[in-house]
Design a protein around this motif. Structure first.
Motif, PDB file in Angstrom:
ATOM      1  N   GLY A 227       1.261  -0.848   0.158  1.00 46.69           N
ATOM      2  CA  GLY A 227       0.626   0.144  -0.029  1.00 46.69           C
ATOM      3  C   GLY A 227       0.787   1.391   0.300  1.00 46.69           C
ATOM      4  O   GLY A 227       2.514   1.326   0.580  1.00 46.69           O
ATOM      5  N   GLY A 228      -0.142   2.597  -0.221  1.00 46.54           N
ATOM      6  CA  GLY A 228       1.050   3.655  -0.399  1.00 46.54           C
ATOM      7  C   GLY A 228       0.849   3.990   0.636  1.00 46.54           C
ATOM      8  O   GLY A 228       0.430   3.441   1.954  1.00 46.54           O
ATOM      9  N   LEU A 229       1.774   5.327   1.041  1.00 43.17           N
ATOM     10  CA  LEU A 229       1.601   6.128   2.882  1.00 43.17           C
ATOM     11  C   LEU A 229      -0.050   6.858   2.123  1.00 43.17           C
ATOM     12  O   LEU A 229       0.341   6.628   4.593  1.00 43.17           O
ATOM     13  CB  LEU A 229       2.666   7.438   2.460  1.00 43.17           C
ATOM     14  N   ASN A 230      -0.465   6.449   1.410  1.00 48.54           N
ATOM     15  CA  ASN A 230      -2.084   7.430   2.242  1.00 48.54           C
ATOM     16  C   ASN A 230      -2.821   6.085   2.488  1.00 48.54           C
ATOM     17  O   ASN A 230      -4.051   6.565   2.626  1.00 48.54           O
ATOM     18  CB  ASN A 230      -1.929   8.367   1.475  1.00 48.54           C
TER      19      ASN A 230
ATOM     20  N   PRO B  62     -11.045  12.851  -4.063  1.00 46.17           N
ATOM     21  CA  PRO B  62     -11.468  11.002  -4.743  1.00 46.17           C
ATOM     22  C   PRO B  62     -11.968  11.397  -5.514  1.00 46.17           C
ATOM     23  O   PRO B  62     -12.397  10.698  -6.641  1.00 46.17           O
ATOM     24  CB  PRO B  62     -11.733  10.583  -3.073  1.00 46.17           C
ATOM     25  N   GLN B  63     -13.152  12.863  -6.197  1.00 47.51           N
ATOM     26  CA  GLN B  63     -14.266  12.416  -7.247  1.00 47.51           C
ATOM     27  C   GLN B  63     -12.950  12.948  -8.109  1.00 47.51           C
ATOM     28  O   GLN B  63     -13.236  11.997  -9.659  1.00 47.51           O
ATOM     29  CB  GLN B  63     -15.145  14.176  -7.046  1.00 47.51           C
ATOM     30  N   ASN B  64     -11.744  13.524  -8.098  1.00 42.81           N
ATOM     31  CA  ASN B  64     -10.838  13.600  -9.592  1.00 42.81           C
ATOM     32  C   ASN B  64     -10.286  12.007  -9.966  1.00 42.81           C
ATOM     33  O   ASN B  64      -9.932  11.904 -10.866  1.00 42.81           O
ATOM     34  CB  ASN B  64     -10.016  14.672  -8.770  1.00 42.81           C
ATOM     35  N   GLU B  65      -9.522  11.751  -8.765  1.00 46.42           N
ATOM     36  CA  GLU B  65      -9.280  10.024  -9.118  1.00 46.42           C
ATOM     37  C   GLU B  65      -9.865   9.172  -9.854  1.00 46.42           C
ATOM     38  O   GLU B  65      -9.150   8.639 -10.939  1.00 46.42           O
ATOM     39  CB  GLU B  65      -8.790   9.725  -7.503  1.00 46.42           C
TER      40      GLU B  65
ATOM     41  N   GLY C 276       6.040   1.597  -6.097  1.00 45.22           N
ATOM     42  CA  GLY C 276       5.035   0.882  -6.436  1.00 45.22           C
ATOM     43  C   GLY C 276       3.555   1.327  -7.025  1.00 45.22           C
ATOM     44  O   GLY C 276       2.900   0.645  -6.898  1.00 45.22           O
ATOM     45  N   ASN C 277       3.292   1.933  -7.756  1.00 47.68           N
ATOM     46  CA  ASN C 277       2.306   2.405  -8.726  1.00 47.68           C
ATOM     47  C   ASN C 277       2.956   1.910 -10.145  1.00 47.68           C
ATOM     48  O   ASN C 277       2.129   2.121 -10.883  1.00 47.68           O
ATOM     49  CB  ASN C 277       2.425   4.164  -8.297  1.00 47.68           C
ATOM     50  N   ILE C 278       3.422   1.199 -10.333  1.00 49.84           N
ATOM     51  CA  ILE C 278       4.144   0.429 -11.694  1.00 49.84           C
ATOM     52  C   ILE C 278       4.024  -0.936 -11.838  1.00 49.84           C
ATOM     53  O   ILE C 278       4.938  -1.619 -10.593  1.00 49.84           O
ATOM     54  CB  ILE C 278       4.933   1.401 -12.255  1.00 49.84           C
ATOM     55  N   LEU C 279       3.338  -1.357 -12.187  1.00 48.45           N
ATOM     56  CA  LEU C 279       3.174  -3.120 -12.287  1.00 48.45           C
ATOM     57  C   LEU C 279       3.305  -3.507 -13.557  1.00 48.45           C
ATOM     58  O   LEU C 279       3.129  -3.195 -14.497  1.00 48.45           O
ATOM     59  CB  LEU C 279       1.961  -3.365 -12.064  1.00 48.45           C
TER      60      LEU C 279
ATOM     61  N   ASP D  22      -2.979   3.702  -8.657  1.00 46.62           N
ATOM     62  CA  ASP D  22      -2.727   5.143  -7.977  1.00 46.62           C
ATOM     63  C   ASP D  22      -2.793   6.051  -8.879  1.00 46.62           C
ATOM     64  O   ASP D  22      -1.827   7.138  -8.852  1.00 46.62           O
ATOM     65  CB  ASP D  22      -2.338   4.617  -6.520  1.00 46.62           C
ATOM     66  N   PHE D  23      -4.059   6.550  -9.010  1.00 44.49           N
ATOM     67  CA  PHE D  23      -3.866   8.272  -9.763  1.00 44.49           C
ATOM     68  C   PHE D  23      -4.363   9.307  -8.646  1.00 44.49           C
ATOM     69  O   PHE D  23      -5.434  10.451  -8.913  1.00 44.49           O
ATOM     70  CB  PHE D  23      -5.047   8.209 -10.929  1.00 44.49           C
ATOM     71  N   GLU D  24      -4.020   9.238  -7.529  1.00 41.94           N
ATOM     72  CA  GLU D  24      -4.089   9.735  -6.734  1.00 41.94           C
ATOM     73  C   GLU D  24      -3.340  11.180  -6.787  1.00 41.94           C
ATOM     74  O   GLU D  24      -4.716  12.616  -6.789  1.00 41.94           O
ATOM     75  CB  GLU D  24      -3.754   9.081  -4.845  1.00 41.94           C
ATOM     76  N   TYR D  25      -3.226  11.559  -7.410  1.00 46.79           N
ATOM     77  CA  TYR D  25      -1.953  12.898  -7.566  1.00 46.79           C
ATOM     78  C   TYR D  25      -2.268  13.259  -9.302  1.00 46.79           C
ATOM     79  O   TYR D  25      -2.107  14.283 -10.373  1.00 46.79           O
ATOM     80  CB  TYR D  25       0.029  12.722  -7.767  1.00 46.79           C
ATOM     81  N   ALA D  26      -3.295  12.422  -9.622  1.00 44.52           N
ATOM     82  CA  ALA D  26      -3.485  12.563 -11.563  1.00 44.52           C
ATOM     83  C   ALA D  26      -3.797  14.076 -11.378  1.00 44.52           C
ATOM     84  O   ALA D  26      -4.937  14.784 -10.597  1.00 44.52           O
ATOM     85  CB  ALA D  26      -4.482  11.731 -12.227  1.00 44.52           C
ATOM     86  N   GLY D  27      -3.773  14.994 -12.785  1.00 47.57           N
ATOM     87  CA  GLY D  27      -4.006  16.041 -12.842  1.00 47.57           C
ATOM     88  C   GLY D  27      -3.339  17.101 -13.990  1.00 47.57           C
ATOM     89  O   GLY D  27      -2.562  16.360 -14.758  1.00 47.57           O
TER      90      GLY D  27
END
Length: 270
Positions: A24-27, A52-55, A170-173, A183-188
């Motif tokens: 899991g990530g830090l958050n 979360p809506q943006n993610e 951790g976000n690349i498989l 994990d697109f938490e920071y996507a924008g």
């Protein structure tokens, strides 16, 4: 475990027979449920810019590309989500292989080609100011100011794109000669060089040969902006240094101090 069991039941109406904590990530904390599903439980975050809506919108935009695991449920209030589990996947190698960096380059070309309809701007400059203030550290470096000014110019001049903005290992498989980004938490909406620099700096890739292969694959051997890329790499080190330092000040968690030290060790080389 109890939280995961309860949440899985609320989402599906079914019992979780097996629950295994996984990466899991830090958050957030992730759990493998019944060997078939990955449940992400979001932790309370001090990052007020997380939306979360943006993610969720980012996940929906990327889904047709096949670059993300199948999304089964997403809570747009909490950020909790359920996805299909992909067995026999592997994280980015240390160091990465040439094939891996080529796959990531191709994936980023695809992401950056998406229409970011409705996606929020990432705004790295606003984040830089916020993170620097939160860090309670002043590093009045002439070099740093020049780097920031250069990035300001590029952001105001170049086309912006759909960007992931957090390409840590951790976000690349990888699975069967394919790459998946999670994990697109920071996507924008952001400058494409932010993602390219993120992949290189966040994974501590210093091998000039690998960097050349990566950028050549992304730009398809045409007009590679070497200078701009180098500046963005330096900017990201400052950005995430201040972020980590600010998170340490806010939470007291040693993991953030470790990240800050790593970023500072890179900054000192400039």
């Amino acid at each position: 475990m109890k939280q995961a069991r309860t949440l899985y039941y609320q989402i599906t109406g079914l019992e979780a027979h097996t629950i295994v904590p996984i990466h899991g990530g830090l958050n957030s904390v992730n759990y493998l449920i019944n060997g078939e599903f990955v449940l992400r439980c979001k932790n309370p975050t001090v990052d007020t810019r997380y939306d979360p809506q943006n993610e969720y919108l980012a996940e929906r935009l990327v889904a047709p590309t096949g670059l993300v695991p199948k999304l089964l449920h997403f809570d747009q209030d909490s950020g909790d989500k359920l996805t299909a589990f992909m067995p026999k996947t592997a994280f980015l190698s240390r160091p990465p292989t040439i094939d891996e960096v080529k796959l990531v380059a191709a994936a980023l070309r695809t992401l950056h080609g998406l229409k970011p309809d409705g996606l929020s701007p990432f705004d790295p400059l606003a984040r830089y100011e916020i993170y620097k203030a939160a860090s309670q550290i002043e590093t009045p470096s002439h070099n740093e100011k020049k780097i920031v000014e250069y990035v300001v110019e590029r952001l105001g001049h170049d086309p912006l794109v759909f960007a992931h903005n957090d390409l840590v290992r951790g976000n690349i498989l990888f699975k069967d000669d394919r790459v998946f980004i999670i994990d697109f938490e920071y996507a924008g909406i952001n400058h494409p060089l932010f993602d390219l620099a993120s992949f290189i700096t966040e994974n501590n890739i210093d091998d000039p040969t690998l960097i050349k292969v990566f950028l050549t694959a992304y730009y398809q051997e045409k007009n590679i902006p070497w200078r701009d890329f180098e500046v963005f790499c330096r900017f990201l080190d400052y950005l995430w240094y201040y972020w980590a330092q600010g998170m340490f000040v806010t939470t007291g968690q040693s993991i953030f101090k470790t990240i800050a030290r790593l970023k500072w060790s890179r900054i000192k080389k400039y």
